[in-house]
Design a protein around this motif. Structure first.
Motif, PDB file in Angstrom:
ATOM      1  N   ALA A 119       0.915  -1.214   0.032  1.00 28.57           N
ATOM      2  CA  ALA A 119       0.186  -0.031   0.063  1.00 28.57           C
ATOM      3  C   ALA A 119       0.757   1.299  -0.037  1.00 28.57           C
ATOM      4  CB  ALA A 119      -0.902   0.095   1.156  1.00 28.57           C
ATOM      5  N   VAL A 120       1.961   1.124   0.863  1.00 28.59           N
ATOM      6  CA  VAL A 120       2.994   2.299   0.753  1.00 28.59           C
ATOM      7  C   VAL A 120       3.603   2.602  -0.533  1.00 28.59           C
ATOM      8  CG1 VAL A 120       5.278   2.897   1.634  1.00 28.59           C
ATOM      9  CG2 VAL A 120       3.650   2.054   3.148  1.00 28.59           C
ATOM     10  N   MET A 121       3.867   1.327  -1.138  1.00 29.86           N
ATOM     11  CA  MET A 121       4.500   1.605  -2.577  1.00 29.86           C
ATOM     12  C   MET A 121       3.513   2.124  -3.511  1.00 29.86           C
ATOM     13  SD  MET A 121       7.048  -1.865  -2.804  1.00 29.86           S
ATOM     14  CE  MET A 121       7.995  -2.031  -1.284  1.00 29.86           C
ATOM     15  N   GLU A 122       2.222   1.472  -3.604  1.00 30.80           N
ATOM     16  CA  GLU A 122       1.252   2.138  -4.395  1.00 30.80           C
ATOM     17  C   GLU A 122       0.826   3.591  -4.247  1.00 30.80           C
ATOM     18  OE1 GLU A 122      -3.193   0.879  -6.337  1.00 30.80           O
ATOM     19  OE2 GLU A 122      -2.045  -0.487  -5.080  1.00 30.80           O
ATOM     20  N   ALA A 123       0.801   3.954  -3.089  1.00 32.12           N
ATOM     21  CA  ALA A 123       0.383   5.413  -2.703  1.00 32.12           C
ATOM     22  C   ALA A 123       1.509   6.239  -3.215  1.00 32.12           C
ATOM     23  CB  ALA A 123       0.403   5.523  -1.043  1.00 32.12           C
ATOM     24  N   ALA A 124       2.836   5.869  -3.116  1.00 29.60           N
ATOM     25  CA  ALA A 124       3.913   6.844  -3.424  1.00 29.60           C
ATOM     26  C   ALA A 124       4.117   6.581  -4.908  1.00 29.60           C
ATOM     27  CB  ALA A 124       5.262   5.955  -3.004  1.00 29.60           C
ATOM     28  N   SER A 125       3.740   5.776  -5.523  1.00 29.73           N
ATOM     29  CA  SER A 125       3.656   5.471  -7.148  1.00 29.73           C
ATOM     30  C   SER A 125       2.523   6.379  -7.599  1.00 29.73           C
ATOM     31  CB  SER A 125       3.246   4.401  -7.532  1.00 29.73           C
ATOM     32  OG  SER A 125       3.372   4.090  -9.050  1.00 29.73           O
ATOM     33  N   ALA A 126       1.492   6.396  -7.102  1.00 30.10           N
ATOM     34  CA  ALA A 126       0.305   7.388  -7.410  1.00 30.10           C
ATOM     35  C   ALA A 126       0.724   8.843  -7.217  1.00 30.10           C
ATOM     36  CB  ALA A 126      -1.051   7.017  -6.877  1.00 30.10           C
ATOM     37  N   ALA A 127       1.387   9.176  -6.185  1.00 30.72           N
ATOM     38  CA  ALA A 127       1.916  10.450  -5.725  1.00 30.72           C
ATOM     39  C   ALA A 127       2.862  11.045  -6.886  1.00 30.72           C
ATOM     40  CB  ALA A 127       2.437  10.548  -4.310  1.00 30.72           C
ATOM     41  N   VAL A 128       3.702  10.109  -7.316  1.00 27.17           N
ATOM     42  CA  VAL A 128       4.722  10.540  -8.557  1.00 27.17           C
ATOM     43  C   VAL A 128       4.067  10.618  -9.563  1.00 27.17           C
ATOM     44  CG1 VAL A 128       6.707   9.625  -9.582  1.00 27.17           C
ATOM     45  CG2 VAL A 128       6.787   9.413  -7.281  1.00 27.17           C
ATOM     46  N   ARG A 129       2.901   9.881 -10.106  1.00 30.01           N
ATOM     47  CA  ARG A 129       2.299  10.283 -11.244  1.00 30.01           C
ATOM     48  C   ARG A 129       1.856  11.569 -11.214  1.00 30.01           C
ATOM     49  NH1 ARG A 129      -2.117   8.014 -12.499  1.00 30.01           N
ATOM     50  NH2 ARG A 129      -2.405   6.934 -10.487  1.00 30.01           N
ATOM     51  N   HIS A 130       1.032  12.114 -10.141  1.00 28.39           N
ATOM     52  CA  HIS A 130       0.452  13.413  -9.959  1.00 28.39           C
ATOM     53  C   HIS A 130       1.459  14.307 -10.008  1.00 28.39           C
ATOM     54  CE1 HIS A 130      -3.685  12.307  -9.235  1.00 28.39           C
ATOM     55  NE2 HIS A 130      -3.422  11.267  -8.823  1.00 28.39           N
ATOM     56  N   ALA A 131       2.524  14.192  -9.489  1.00 25.25           N
ATOM     57  CA  ALA A 131       3.626  15.109  -9.324  1.00 25.25           C
ATOM     58  C   ALA A 131       4.263  15.479 -10.585  1.00 25.25           C
ATOM     59  CB  ALA A 131       4.755  14.769  -8.395  1.00 25.25           C
ATOM     60  N   ILE A 132       4.364  14.155 -11.461  1.00 26.87           N
ATOM     61  CA  ILE A 132       5.018  14.482 -12.778  1.00 26.87           C
ATOM     62  C   ILE A 132       3.913  15.150 -13.563  1.00 26.87           C
ATOM     63  CG2 ILE A 132       5.707  13.309 -14.768  1.00 26.87           C
ATOM     64  CD1 ILE A 132       7.076  11.335 -13.123  1.00 26.87           C
ATOM     65  N   GLY A 133       2.776  14.621 -13.711  1.00 27.28           N
ATOM     66  CA  GLY A 133       1.557  15.622 -14.342  1.00 27.28           C
ATOM     67  C   GLY A 133       1.576  17.094 -14.009  1.00 27.28           C
ATOM     68  N   ILE A 134       1.606  17.453 -12.731  1.00 29.94           N
ATOM     69  CA  ILE A 134       1.654  18.885 -12.573  1.00 29.94           C
ATOM     70  C   ILE A 134       3.046  19.398 -12.897  1.00 29.94           C
ATOM     71  CG2 ILE A 134       1.865  20.448 -10.548  1.00 29.94           C
ATOM     72  CD1 ILE A 134       0.195  18.467  -8.794  1.00 29.94           C
ATOM     73  N   LEU A 135       4.180  18.892 -12.773  1.00 26.61           N
ATOM     74  CA  LEU A 135       5.402  19.427 -13.309  1.00 26.61           C
ATOM     75  C   LEU A 135       5.455  19.713 -14.901  1.00 26.61           C
ATOM     76  CD1 LEU A 135       7.847  17.572 -11.106  1.00 26.61           C
ATOM     77  CD2 LEU A 135       7.559  20.020 -10.887  1.00 26.61           C
ATOM     78  N   SER A 136       4.620  18.749 -15.555  1.00 26.13           N
ATOM     79  CA  SER A 136       4.896  18.745 -16.811  1.00 26.13           C
ATOM     80  C   SER A 136       3.449  19.597 -17.484  1.00 26.13           C
ATOM     81  CB  SER A 136       4.655  17.378 -17.754  1.00 26.13           C
ATOM     82  OG  SER A 136       3.546  16.706 -16.971  1.00 26.13           O
TER      83      SER A 136
END
Length: 489
Positions: A450-467
């Motif tokens: 669950a930790v890894m899935e939450a982190a992965s989803a957060a990174v997807r959102h972060a890259i979406g915002i940055l791009s």
């Protein structure tokens, strides 16, 4: 699947395929099924054999007259047709003999046309016999070594590292280095299949054969281009008593940053100069940091006051050697060690984010702040600071005893409800709080996945915002790990 079912499936697949060949006019011979395949330019006779792993591997097809069919990148070293790419194994379509024979016919029609839609695979190594040397030969920016002598030094894990250098005169027998030369292959319309074929395509003025025969080199690094892509072939070259040269392929790989970025995603180049802060270097924050660096981020600030304890290791990125270090220093060391050649700038700040001034400084000096602290007051502090600056922060946390992750864009990118309705799983009643000896606060039972899935989803959102391509204006919630008793389906 029982053994009987397995045996029946394999036997039926083979029988079904062979019956189809008989209907198509093929006959059995000592070497396989022989028959004719029609195509635009006529008819070609082929031999079809079933590999031991059929139906889980496609049949093998060889022209009866191997030299009557033009050699190309679409044939194996032994003359077999390259009919099924490794990325075309979605199902066992080749067990249908009619479909397979149609595929062979299409192969010949493409060959007759000169392969107009050819995919430029960089697989020249499959046309040479493998070397007995099973080490991996590593190189960096190899085009800068063109037409130059190189030296390979042994390194850990059976690897050899390339650098500039020429053979040492009268080297001691215990000398473990190997010496080579880097040369560019200009003609790659068809793949060379042995040393004699390769030598005719190399520049005569470089006298590669002489360099091999006088034992100046025992490694030949051949570079070539197909389309815009660079290929490298590493050959183990030797001379026999009759002065004949044999070339066998070595396993080789690039260590360059460009090579690594190929697997980092299409947006990796644009992330290299972005600066990101992560507040909270615990379980989620550590994996967020790791995924961001793997995705191309080169500038990170890590903020957390806590220390790594043995219990943290179950869900944290780092290992036992980091127990006793602050979490930010542990994550910093891990990322630097794993990415030692990627020019990272990692700032480790051992403190709690307590003041508005600190929050303002963090937001003003970074392209994005990610809150992984799982602390309500920190989340509120960052939201207010972001609102007052006209910026946005990303917050990620596990809730419902680790059964749900929640990601919030604070404030939302548009005027939307930032608290979406969430369907939570039926948790086991009366989930008891867990305590670790020596730790006054309850321990979350969130599982590592669950930790890894939450982190992965957060990174997807972060890259979406940055791009500039945000995934959602407000964020995301998802059930990931129902806890307690199993649910009946």
């Amino acid at each position: 699947m029982s053994n009987d079912y397995w045996d029946e499936f394999v036997a039926y697949s083979q029988l079904h395929f062979e019956e189809g060949l008989i209907r198509a006019g093929f006959t059995t011979t000592p070497v396989g099924w022989s028959g004719s395949v029609g195509h635009g330019q006529g008819v070609t006779r082929v031999v079809i054999t079933l590999p031991a792993r059929f139906p889980f591997r496609p049949p093998r097809v060889v022209p009866e007259d191997r030299e009557a069919v033009a050699w190309s990148w679409h044939r194996e070293r032994d003359g077999a047709l390259c009919l099924v790419a490794e990325d075309d194994h979605d199902d066992l379509w080749w067990t249908d003999s009619a479909a397979f024979l149609k595929h062979i016919s299409a192969w010949f029609e493409e060959a007759d046309a000169g392969w107009p839609s050819d995919r430029p695979d960089l697989d020249l190594e499959r046309y040479f016999e493998p070397s007995r040397d099973h080490r991996i030969y590593l190189y960096d920016e190899i085009e800068g070594f063109k037409n130059a002598f190189v030296r390979f030094k042994p390194a850990k894990n059976d690897t050899m590292i390339m650098m500039r250098g020429t053979r040492v005169p009268k080297a001691h027998k215990s000398h473990k280095d190997r010496y080579g030369y880097v040369v560019e292959l200009a003609d790659v319309a068809t793949p060379p299949r042995n040393w004699d074929d390769l030598e005719t395509r190399l520049p005569e003025e470089l006298s590669i054969g002489r360099k091999i025969r006088d034992r100046s080199i025992s490694i030949l690094m051949v570079t070539y281009h197909r389309g815009d892509s660079l290929g490298v072939l590493a050959l183990d070259v030797s001379v026999d008593a009759e002065r004949s040269i044999t070339a066998r392929v070595l396993t080789s790989a690039s260590t360059s940053a460009d090579t690594r970025n190929l697997r980092a995603g299409l947006l990796a180049p644009s992330l290299g100069d972005r600066k990101i802060a992560i507040v909270g270097a615990g379980a989620i924050g550590s994996f967020v940091a790791d995924a961001l660096v793997r995705s191309g981020v080169r500038n990170l600030t890590l903020i957390d006051p806590d220390t790594i304890l043995p219990g943290n290791l179950v869900r944290h990125l780092v290992g036992p050697s980091c127990v006793g270090l602050t979490k930010v220093e542990a994550v910093r060391r891990h990322l630097l060690e794993r990415n030692e050649d990627r020019n990272l700038t990692l700032d480790a700040v051992v403190q709690r984010l307590d003041t508005g001034a600190d929050a303002y400084d963090l937001i003003d000096s970074h392209d994005l702040v990610i809150n992984a602290s799982a602390d309500f007051s920190t989340t509120a502090l960052l939201r207010v600071a972001a609102e007052s600056r006209g910026e946005h922060v990303l917050s990620v946390a596990l809730v419902d005893h680790g059964a749900t992750f929640r990601i919030d864009v604070l404030p939302p990118l548009s005027d939307v409800d930032a608290t979406p309705v969430l369907d939570t799983p039926d948790l086991q009643e009366d989930v008891a709080e867990l305590f670790e000896p020596g730790c006054g606060s309850p321990i979350s039972p969130a599982p590592p996945h669950a930790v890894m899935e939450a982190a992965s989803a957060a990174v997807r959102h972060a890259i979406g915002i940055l791009s500039g391509r945000p995934l959602d204006d407000a964020g995301e919630t998802r059930n990931v790990a129902p806890q307690g008793k199993a649910h009946e389906s």
